[in-house]
Design a protein around this motif. Structure first.
Motif, mmCIF file in Angstrom:
data_model
loop_
_atom_site.group_PDB
_atom_site.id
_atom_site.type_symbol
_atom_site.label_atom_id
_atom_site.label_comp_id
_atom_site.label_asym_id
_atom_site.label_seq_id
_atom_site.Cartn_x
_atom_site.Cartn_y
_atom_site.Cartn_z
ATOM 1 N N VAL A 345 0.857 -1.186 0.000
ATOM 2 C CA VAL A 345 0.000 0.000 0.000
ATOM 3 C C VAL A 345 0.885 1.225 0.000
ATOM 4 N N GLY A 346 0.433 2.256 -0.672
ATOM 5 C CA GLY A 346 1.191 3.499 -0.741
ATOM 6 C C GLY A 346 0.287 4.643 -1.127
ATOM 7 N N ARG A 347 0.906 5.706 -1.627
ATOM 8 C CA ARG A 347 0.156 6.900 -2.012
ATOM 9 C C ARG A 347 0.200 7.036 -3.532
ATOM 10 N N SER A 348 -0.950 7.310 -4.127
ATOM 11 C CA SER A 348 -1.022 7.453 -5.577
ATOM 12 C C SER A 348 -0.467 8.798 -6.013
ATOM 13 N N ALA A 349 -0.322 8.965 -7.327
ATOM 14 C CA ALA A 349 0.212 10.223 -7.865
ATOM 15 C C ALA A 349 -0.685 11.407 -7.523
ATOM 16 N N HIS A 350 -1.973 11.156 -7.294
ATOM 17 C CA HIS A 350 -2.925 12.228 -6.983
ATOM 18 C C HIS A 350 -3.197 12.330 -5.486
ATOM 19 N N GLY A 351 -2.420 11.626 -4.670
ATOM 20 C CA GLY A 351 -2.540 11.751 -3.221
ATOM 21 C C GLY A 351 -3.435 10.735 -2.557
ATOM 22 N N GLY A 352 -4.152 9.935 -3.340
ATOM 23 C CA GLY A 352 -5.045 8.938 -2.760
ATOM 24 C C GLY A 352 -4.312 7.655 -2.384
ATOM 25 N N ALA A 353 -5.095 6.626 -2.090
ATOM 26 C CA ALA A 353 -4.508 5.333 -1.732
ATOM 27 C C ALA A 353 -4.139 4.563 -2.993
ATOM 28 N N ARG A 354 -3.077 3.774 -2.888
ATOM 29 C CA ARG A 354 -2.613 2.966 -4.010
ATOM 30 C C ARG A 354 -2.267 1.574 -3.494
ATOM 31 N N PHE A 355 -3.062 0.588 -3.925
ATOM 32 C CA PHE A 355 -2.801 -0.801 -3.567
ATOM 33 C C PHE A 355 -2.265 -1.533 -4.795
ATOM 34 N N ARG A 356 -1.221 -2.330 -4.585
ATOM 35 C CA ARG A 356 -0.625 -3.072 -5.696
ATOM 36 C C ARG A 356 -0.326 -4.490 -5.237
ATOM 37 N N PHE A 357 -0.885 -5.468 -5.940
ATOM 38 C CA PHE A 357 -0.548 -6.848 -5.624
ATOM 39 C C PHE A 357 0.015 -7.534 -6.863
ATOM 40 N N THR A 358 0.969 -8.408 -6.608
ATOM 41 C CA THR A 358 1.660 -9.137 -7.674
ATOM 42 C C THR A 358 1.507 -10.624 -7.426
#
Length: 370
Positions: A345-358
């Motif tokens: 989990v992190g912060r998106s380019a626009h400041g929102g939440a960013r979830f990434r699963f591989t």
């Protein structure tokens, strides 16, 4: 066994008699050993940390005074258990809560070592463990029970209320009123079913029994299907952006569990995020540098505070907004890891939440052997 805390313990490997050398301080649990005369001959670093006692003060002293334990009723433990003078058939003591001076709790178990059956005690080996991990587990279980009770109470109260009203006053309601009540009952029954499914998932994740039934999965099609479901429920189609980087590697995964992961992440982005929800599907390398597929879900909402990032995938995390059980992301992480994947989990380019699963390609064993 060496005769001092700084000595070594020799453990026979049972193969060639050579044995392996093990230092008592290498052990994760507290170790206290008393010889045939009842004097302490070993007191490792973990025991010192757990008891807050100095090894130098314990070595060479009688066990009863070096490790003064009491049971929960205040009775002195070593005279009560009498390891040296009790029945010669005893092999040890099961783990139990005992108290050190000052009321400090410690988990204690012991093994009685005899040179021959029914012979006198040659060594008394005591294992010590702190109670913090057990208390955390107990608190987690208590929180889970409280959460389940709270989440079940509302829908079951609704179901009971509407069914009782319909049974008592069926003739007084119009068809539209009956339909509305039955639709509410149906929705609440679905809510209870989802909660039970979450509890079963948590049980399987915690016990390592979450089964993954691998089949070919078209991740891009699965993402588009979830987006279509959200638009069918009233979300504007232009709120979603789907980007697929071709060609994607063939993916073998459990389609139902992948749907569960996608559904949870998109639902979080729609409910708690803001602006456009962007879903990107692309080929990627896993942590093991093998071929895989990555899915990124980003929104333009307020995002997750930095100090909460480490708690997102723990039980009962709900962020700043209340609602839900707080179990969804814990289950998502368990599902992804059961597939051999990772999620961040992190912060998106626009400041929102960013979830990434591989997820790794994950071909079944019978194909990889062919």
């Amino acid at each position: 066994m060496g005769g001092a805390a700084g000595g070594t313990a020799v453990i026979d490997d049972g193969v060639d008699g050579a044995g392996c050398v093990l230092h008592p301080d290498d052990l994760p649990d507290g170790l206290v050993v008393a010889g045939a005369d009842g004097l302490v001959v070993a007191f490792n670093a973990a025991a010192a940390r757990i008891t807050a006692l100095c090894p130098a003060d314990a070595l060479g002293r009688p066990l009863e005074s070096a490790l003064p334990l009491e049971d929960l009723d205040g009775r002195r433990w070593w005279p009560l258990s009498d390891p040296y003078g009790g029945l010669a058939t005893r092999t040890g003591q099961p783990e139990r809560n005992l108290l050190l001076p000052g009321g400090r709790e410690v988990l204690v178990s012991a093994r009685y070592v005899r040179e021959r059956p029914l012979g006198p005690l040659a060594r008394l080996v005591v294992q010590l463990r702190g109670t913090e991990a057990r208390r955390r587990t107990e608190r987690s279980h208590a929180e889970l029970i409280a959460t389940v009770a709270h989440e079940l109470r509302s829908p079951l109260t609704s179901v009971k209320g509407f069914t009782a009203t319909l049974l008592a006053k069926w003739e007084r309601f119009t068809d539209d009123q009956k339909r509305l009540m039955l639709e509410t009952v149906d929705a609440d029954a679905d809510r209870v079913t989802r909660l039970i499914a979450e509890l079963l998932d948590i049980s399987r994740i915690d016990s390592g029994r979450l089964e993954v039934r691998r089949q070919p999965v078209d991740m891009a099609a699965a993402v588009r299907r979830h987006v279509a479901a959200h638009t069918a429920r009233g979300q504007h189609a232009d709120r979603f952006v789907v980007r697929v980087v071709e060609p994607l590697p063939p993916l073998w995964a459990d389609p139902d569990k992948i749907d569960q992961v996608l559904g949870n992440l998109l639902e979080n982005a729609v409910r708690h995020g803001g602006g456009t929800v962007t879903i990107e599907v692309a080929p990627a390398l896993t942590n093991a540098r093998t071929e895989g597929t990555a899915v990124t879900v980003s929104d333009e909402g307020p995002g997750i505070p930095e100090d909460a990032m480490t708690r997102v995938f723990t039980r009962f995390w709900r962020g700043s907004k209340r609602g839900g059980t707080g179990l969804g992301l814990y289950i998502v992480k368990g599902i992804v890891e059961a597939h051999g994947g990772t999620i961040t989990v992190g912060r998106s380019a626009h400041g929102g939440a960013r979830f990434r699963f591989t997820l790794p390609v994950g071909a079944p064993a019978f194909l990889s052997q062919g």
